[in-house]
Motif scaffolding. Sequence first.
Motif, PDB file in Angstrom:
ATOM      1  N   GLU A 156      61.985  42.825  13.066  1.00 37.84           N
ATOM      2  CA  GLU A 156      61.705  42.814  11.636  1.00 37.84           C
ATOM      3  C   GLU A 156      62.996  42.566  10.865  1.00 37.84           C
ATOM      4  O   GLU A 156      63.749  43.514  10.570  1.00 37.84           O
ATOM      5  N   LEU A 215      53.796  43.351  13.223  1.00 37.78           N
ATOM      6  CA  LEU A 215      53.810  44.668  12.575  1.00 37.78           C
ATOM      7  C   LEU A 215      53.697  44.376  11.081  1.00 37.78           C
ATOM      8  O   LEU A 215      54.530  43.669  10.513  1.00 37.78           O
ATOM      9  N   ILE A 216      52.650  44.913  10.483  1.00 35.30           N
ATOM     10  CA  ILE A 216      52.252  44.488   9.152  1.00 35.30           C
ATOM     11  C   ILE A 216      52.373  45.642   8.168  1.00 35.30           C
ATOM     12  O   ILE A 216      51.723  46.685   8.353  1.00 35.30           O
ATOM     13  N   GLY A 217      53.149  45.467   7.123  1.00 31.40           N
ATOM     14  CA  GLY A 217      53.295  46.521   6.113  1.00 31.40           C
ATOM     15  C   GLY A 217      52.270  46.369   5.011  1.00 31.40           C
ATOM     16  O   GLY A 217      51.099  46.708   5.168  1.00 31.40           O
ATOM     17  N   GLY A 218      52.699  45.823   3.880  1.00 27.95           N
ATOM     18  CA  GLY A 218      51.853  45.723   2.684  1.00 27.95           C
ATOM     19  C   GLY A 218      50.451  45.201   2.942  1.00 27.95           C
ATOM     20  O   GLY A 218      49.467  45.756   2.434  1.00 27.95           O
ATOM     21  N   HIS A 227      62.145  52.179  12.311  1.00 33.20           N
ATOM     22  CA  HIS A 227      61.859  51.207  11.250  1.00 33.20           C
ATOM     23  C   HIS A 227      63.095  51.069  10.361  1.00 33.20           C
ATOM     24  O   HIS A 227      63.816  52.040  10.131  1.00 33.20           O
ATOM     25  N   ALA A 283      63.171  40.268   5.224  1.00 43.01           N
ATOM     26  CA  ALA A 283      61.792  39.760   5.135  1.00 43.01           C
ATOM     27  C   ALA A 283      60.779  40.876   4.887  1.00 43.01           C
ATOM     28  O   ALA A 283      59.604  40.600   4.665  1.00 43.01           O
ATOM     29  N   ILE A 284      61.229  42.129   4.930  1.00 47.07           N
ATOM     30  CA  ILE A 284      60.275  43.232   4.816  1.00 47.07           C
ATOM     31  C   ILE A 284      59.968  43.546   3.360  1.00 47.07           C
ATOM     32  O   ILE A 284      60.858  43.899   2.590  1.00 47.07           O
ATOM     33  N   GLY A 285      58.723  43.387   3.008  1.00 49.92           N
ATOM     34  CA  GLY A 285      58.268  43.723   1.666  1.00 49.92           C
ATOM     35  C   GLY A 285      58.855  42.824   0.583  1.00 49.92           C
ATOM     36  O   GLY A 285      58.758  43.134  -0.597  1.00 49.92           O
ATOM     37  N   GLY A 333      57.646  41.244  12.354  1.00 48.02           N
ATOM     38  CA  GLY A 333      57.251  41.909  11.110  1.00 48.02           C
ATOM     39  C   GLY A 333      58.113  41.446   9.960  1.00 48.02           C
ATOM     40  O   GLY A 333      59.325  41.219  10.112  1.00 48.02           O
ATOM     41  N   GLY A 334      57.499  41.296   8.814  1.00 49.20           N
ATOM     42  CA  GLY A 334      58.225  40.869   7.613  1.00 49.20           C
ATOM     43  C   GLY A 334      57.361  39.911   6.820  1.00 49.20           C
ATOM     44  O   GLY A 334      57.318  38.717   7.106  1.00 49.20           O
ATOM     45  N   SER A 335      56.626  40.483   5.841  1.00 45.37           N
ATOM     46  CA  SER A 335      55.799  39.677   4.943  1.00 45.37           C
ATOM     47  C   SER A 335      54.805  38.760   5.665  1.00 45.37           C
ATOM     48  O   SER A 335      54.608  37.617   5.264  1.00 45.37           O
ATOM     49  N   VAL A 336      54.199  39.302   6.737  1.00 41.58           N
ATOM     50  CA  VAL A 336      53.116  38.547   7.377  1.00 41.58           C
ATOM     51  C   VAL A 336      51.879  38.645   6.486  1.00 41.58           C
ATOM     52  O   VAL A 336      51.566  39.703   5.949  1.00 41.58           O
ATOM     53  N   LYS A 358      53.077  52.876   5.872  1.00 39.38           N
ATOM     54  CA  LYS A 358      54.207  53.517   5.174  1.00 39.38           C
ATOM     55  C   LYS A 358      53.715  54.752   4.414  1.00 39.38           C
ATOM     56  O   LYS A 358      52.784  55.412   4.867  1.00 39.38           O
ATOM     57  N   GLU A 410      63.464  50.942   7.301  1.00 40.09           N
ATOM     58  CA  GLU A 410      63.510  51.870   6.156  1.00 40.09           C
ATOM     59  C   GLU A 410      64.032  53.228   6.597  1.00 40.09           C
ATOM     60  O   GLU A 410      64.742  53.907   5.850  1.00 40.09           O
TER      61      GLU A 410
HETATM   62  C1  PEP Z   1      56.876  46.724   7.772  1.00 42.87           C
HETATM   63  O1  PEP Z   1      56.849  47.663   7.018  1.00 42.87           O
HETATM   64  O2  PEP Z   1      57.058  46.939   8.966  1.00 42.87           O
HETATM   65  C2  PEP Z   1      56.676  45.372   7.235  1.00 42.87           C
HETATM   66  C3  PEP Z   1      56.802  44.359   8.028  1.00 42.87           C
HETATM   67  O3  PEP Z   1      56.359  45.276   5.903  1.00 42.87           O
HETATM   68  P1  PEP Z   1      55.781  43.977   5.128  1.00 42.87           P
HETATM   69  O4  PEP Z   1      54.710  43.380   5.996  1.00 42.87           O
HETATM   70  O5  PEP Z   1      55.224  44.521   3.853  1.00 42.87           O
HETATM   71  O6  PEP Z   1      56.910  43.052   4.913  1.00 42.87           O
END
Ligand code: PEP
Length: 253
Positions: free
Chosen positions: A168, A234-237, A96, A172-174, A213-216, A13, A98
């Motif tokens: 995603e 797909l991993i964010g934070g 995405h 669940a994202i972030g 993706g979503g808080s993995v 991000k 966002e």
């Molecule tokens: C993302 O940004 O695609 C995502 C899944 O974020 P997070 O892992 O932080 O929830």
Amino acid sequence: MKTRRPIVAGNWKMNKTLAEAGELLEGLVPELKDVDSVGIIVCTPYTNLAVAKEKLAGTNIKVGAQNLHWEKSGAFTGEVSADMLKDFCEYVIIGHSERRAMFGETDETVNKKVFASLEVGLMPIVCVGETLEENEAGQTAEVVGRMVREGLKGLDQEKAARVVVAYEPVWAIGTGKTATPEQANDVHKNVIRPILREMFGEAVGDGMRILYGGSVKPGNAKELFGMSDIDGGLIGGASLKVADFVGIVEGAF
Ligand code: PEP
């Protein structure tokens, strides 16, 4: 036994200065150098693509961007085209949530971007997912189905085979709230996969990777990635910290 090779992609991000990016990349390379059973990608901001290309050259970690414009060039201040990106990376995140929520992306712009990326050989990671409201209203299949159909509309089999889909759920994202493995797999297996098979034929549809993706986190990755139709994440934070990202990649072994 799954035949699809899993992918774990980090989405940084809008994070990391040049110096911070260099540090993170230098931390990842030695930790991940022996991994060959998982495709590893880091999707950096545009400003870090050059350093990522340099530091990841000759490694098993691929570089991705987080967006692109569908036009080839021209008067589009602030935008970057597929041709410009392909000098730096092999993947690009498209649609995405966002970007859909804050920057006006629609299924139509997603579709244009998918075509633009594939045309120059970039592999798109196309994000789909329902909001909490839609989820609670029982509209998950309808919303996700529409995003897949519209986003990938018009692709032939050869192009579709190069697409990665990321489910995603927006809620669940972030947020720290992860979909349960069963919940996520239900959408992958019973909503997205049948549409891919219907649109592109059984062989291509079965071969396409669908990431969750979503808080993995390292603690839930293995269980999620072990599900029949979850082909990585797909991993964010958690992609911003070496230990967490490495732990998640290990969850895909
Ligand atoms: C993302 O940004 O695609 C995502 C899944 O974020 P997070 O892992 O932080 O929830």
